[in-house]
Design a protein around this motif. Structure first.
Motif, PDB file in Angstrom:
ATOM      1  N   ALA A 173       0.843  -1.211   0.000  1.00  0.00           N
ATOM      2  CA  ALA A 173       0.000   0.000   0.000  1.00  0.00           C
ATOM      3  C   ALA A 173       0.878   1.263   0.000  1.00  0.00           C
ATOM      4  N   ALA A 174       1.992   1.212   0.734  1.00  0.00           N
ATOM      5  CA  ALA A 174       2.898   2.374   0.777  1.00  0.00           C
ATOM      6  C   ALA A 174       3.506   2.605  -0.611  1.00  0.00           C
ATOM      7  N   LYS A 175       3.891   1.511  -1.245  1.00  0.00           N
ATOM      8  CA  LYS A 175       4.505   1.612  -2.578  1.00  0.00           C
ATOM      9  C   LYS A 175       3.507   2.223  -3.568  1.00  0.00           C
ATOM     10  N   LYS A 176       2.285   1.709  -3.554  1.00  0.00           N
ATOM     11  CA  LYS A 176       1.250   2.195  -4.483  1.00  0.00           C
ATOM     12  C   LYS A 176       0.954   3.672  -4.255  1.00  0.00           C
ATOM     13  N   SER A 177       0.927   4.069  -2.976  1.00  0.00           N
ATOM     14  CA  SER A 177       0.524   5.446  -2.661  1.00  0.00           C
ATOM     15  C   SER A 177       1.647   6.444  -2.928  1.00  0.00           C
ATOM     16  N   GLY A 178       2.895   5.971  -2.920  1.00  0.00           N
ATOM     17  CA  GLY A 178       4.039   6.883  -3.063  1.00  0.00           C
ATOM     18  C   GLY A 178       4.252   7.726  -1.809  1.00  0.00           C
ATOM     19  N   LYS A 179       3.614   7.376  -0.709  1.00  0.00           N
ATOM     20  CA  LYS A 179       3.743   8.133   0.551  1.00  0.00           C
ATOM     21  C   LYS A 179       4.708   7.423   1.495  1.00  0.00           C
ATOM     22  N   HIS A 180       5.222   8.183   2.458  1.00  0.00           N
ATOM     23  CA  HIS A 180       6.114   7.587   3.454  1.00  0.00           C
ATOM     24  C   HIS A 180       5.331   6.725   4.438  1.00  0.00           C
ATOM     25  N   LEU A 181       5.898   5.579   4.787  1.00  0.00           N
ATOM     26  CA  LEU A 181       5.406   4.761   5.902  1.00  0.00           C
ATOM     27  C   LEU A 181       6.625   4.482   6.777  1.00  0.00           C
ATOM     28  N   ILE A 182       6.623   5.090   7.959  1.00  0.00           N
ATOM     29  CA  ILE A 182       7.773   4.997   8.870  1.00  0.00           C
ATOM     30  C   ILE A 182       7.254   4.517  10.227  1.00  0.00           C
ATOM     31  N   PHE A 183       8.013   3.642  10.887  1.00  0.00           N
ATOM     32  CA  PHE A 183       7.575   3.074  12.162  1.00  0.00           C
ATOM     33  C   PHE A 183       8.361   3.670  13.329  1.00  0.00           C
TER      34      PHE A 183
END
Ligand SMILES: NC(=O)c1ccc[n+]([C@@H]2O[C@H](COP(=O)([O-])OP(=O)(O)OC[C@H]3O[C@@H](n4cnc5c(N)ncnc54)[C@H](O)[C@@H]3O)[C@@H](O)[C@H]2O)c1
Length: 359
Positions: free
Chosen positions: A108-118
Motif C-alpha cells: 500500500a505504501a509503494k502504491k501510494s508513493g507516501k512515506h510509511l515509517i515506524f
C-alpha cells in the motif's frame, strides 16, 4: 505540514512533541474513546476530535500525515486506509501482527508513493546514531555476529489487558520488544535472513509478582495467552548471525537492553542497564567500541548526552523531516517486513521445534 494523531495512547506525547519540534502542526486527534483524546489534546491546543480515522480524514481535508498509536491489531487496517487516502503514515511498533500483514502495508505504501515509517525509536537514540556513524565510516568492518537483548525480569504489562491477548497484540515479549532485534539488524546492514531457530516460554504469566512497574492496569477475566520470553538464533544469507533474547519475565539479575556486536575490525556495544527494572531514571547508558590499536587492546567510550525519551521524539522529528526531504527515513517498509519475517520465524520454529527457512 498538518498532522492528525490516531490513538491517545502512552506514546502520543512523544509523537506530538516531535511533530511540533520539526515545525509541523497537530490539527486533530481521533480515538474511539473521545474523552481520552480530548483529555490529551485540549492541554496542547488541539481543538478538533473524531471517533475514527475515517471521520478525521473526511473532516480534515488539509491533512498531510497521520500517526497511529493504537493496539497492534489495528495498525494494518488504519495504516492502509490512511495510505490509500493519500496520507503519509507514522505508525507505532510493532509494525503489524505478522509478516503477511506487513507485506500488505508495504504494498500500500509503494502504491501510494507516501512515506510509511515506524516508531522503532531505539534507532533514533543518540548512542545508536553515534554507533551507526562509526559503522558506516568503516571503523567496525563487516559485523560477523551480534547479540540483541531486551531482558526484563519483572515486566509483564497489565495481566488480561490487550498486551497479553494474542489476538489483539500478536504476541508477548518478542513482538512487544522488537527494538534490539531491529537495532542489531540496522547495525548489521539489514541483511537478508536465512534461517531461524527459536524457543518460546510462558513462565510467570499468571504470577502478579512479575508485573511491570508501568503501564496498563490488569483486566479481570481478560485473556493471557502470550509468551513471557524467547531465545533464538538467526543466520543471514551474508554469513552473519544474531542471537536474540527477549523477556517480560525471566530470571536475570536486572533489566538489560543492549546490542553487542563483533566486527572484523572492531566490536561494539550500545547498552542500557537498569538499577531497577522498568524505571528509566535508574538506567545507565553506554556506547562502547572495542579495538586493537598499535598492539594494545583499547575500549573507546563514546560520551552521549542522555535522551530521556529514548529516541521517541527524535524519531517523530525524523518522520516530518523525511516527508519534507530534509532527512533519510530512519526505517523503511522493506526493513519492517524483514523484521516481521524474523519474528514470525522465531514463533514458527518454537512451535515446530525445527529451524525455519525465511523466504
Ligand atoms: N515505541 C514505544 O516505546 C512504545 C511504548 C509503548 C507502547 N507502544 C505502542 O503504542 C501502541 C499503543 O499502545 P498504548 O500502550 O498506548 O495502548 P493504549 O491502549 O493505552 O492506547 C491506545 C488508544 O487507541 C485507541 N484506539 C483503539 N482502537 C482504535 C481505533 N481503531 N481507532 C482509533 N483509536 C483507537 C484506544 O481507545 C486508546 O485510547 C501499541 O502499538 C504499542 O505497542 C510503543
Amino acid at each position: 505540514m498538518k498532522v492528525g494523531i490516531v490513538g491517545a495512547g502512552g506514546m502520543a506525547g512523544y509523537h506530538y512533541d516531535g511533530f511540533v519540534r520539526a515545525g509541523a502542526e497537530v490539527v486533530a486527534m481521533a480515538d474511539t474513546d473521545l474523552k481520552r483524546a480530548e483529555a490529551f489534546g485540549k492541554s496542547r491546543g488541539i481543538t478538533r476530535f473524531y471517533p475514527s480515522l475515517t471521520e478525521m480524514i473526511a473532516g480534515e481535508p488539509g491533512l498531510d500525515a497521520v500517526s497511529i498509536i493504537t493496539p497492534n491489531k489495528f495498525h494494518k487496517p488504519l495504516v492502509i486506509e490512511a495510505l490509500n487516502k493519500g496520507k503519509h503514515v507514522y505508525c507505532e511498533k510493532p509494525p503489524a501482527l505478522n509478516a503477511s500483514e506487513m507485506a500488505e502495508m508495504a504494498e500500500a505504501a509503494k502504491k501510494s508513493g507516501k512515506h510509511l515509517i515506524f516508531d522503532l525509536n531505539n534507532r533514533a537514540r543518540p548512542e545508536s546514531q553515534a554507533m551507526i556513524r562509526f559503522i558506516r565510516e568503516g571503523i567496525v568492518g563487516k559485523i560477523n555476529s551480534a547479540q540483541a537483548y531486551w531482558i526484563r525480569r519483572t515486566g509483564i504489562p497489565g495481566f488480561g489487558s490487550w498486551f497479553t491477548n494474542k489476538a489483539v497484540s500478536g504476541g508477548g515479549a518478542l513482538l512487544d520488544l522488537p527494538h534490539m532485534l531491529d537495532l542489531a539488524m540496522y547495525f548489521m546492514g539489514y541483511p537478508e535472513p536465512d534461517q531461524v531457530l527459536g524457543s518460546v516460554f510462558y513462565d510467570f504469566m499468571d504470577n502478579r509478582y512479575y508485573k511491570g512497574p508501568w503501564g496498563m492496569p490488569d483486566v479481570a477475566g481478560g485473556v493471557t495467552d502470550v509468551e513471557s520470553s524467547i531465545h533464538a538464533m538467526v543466520t543471514f544469507k551474508t554469513g552473519q548471525c544474531l542471537m536474540v533474547r527477549s523477556s517480560w519475565a525471566e530470571m536475570n539479575e536486572r533489566e538489560i537492553v543492549s546490542v553487542t556486536f563483533q566486527g572484523q575490525k572492531a566490536g561494539g556495544m550500545v547498552e542500557r542497564l537498569f538499577e531497577r527494572d522498568g524505571l528509566d531514571d535508574t538506567s545507565i547508558d553506554r556506547c562502547l567500541l572495542f579495538r586493537e590499536e598499535f598492539g594494545h587492546q583499547t575500549d573507546l567510550k563514546v560520551k552521549i548526552e542522555k535522551d530521556e525519551s529514548m529516541g521517541r521524539i527524535n524519531m517523530a522529528v525524523n518522520f516530518i523531516e523525511a516527508i519534507e526531504g530534509k532527512a533519510a527515513p530512519y526505517n523503511t517498509p522493506h526493513e519492517a517486513l524483514i523484521l516481521m519475517k524474523v519474528i514470525d520465524g522465531i514463533y514458527a520454529s518454537a512451535e515446530t521445534k525445527q529451524a525455519v527457512k525465511i523466504t
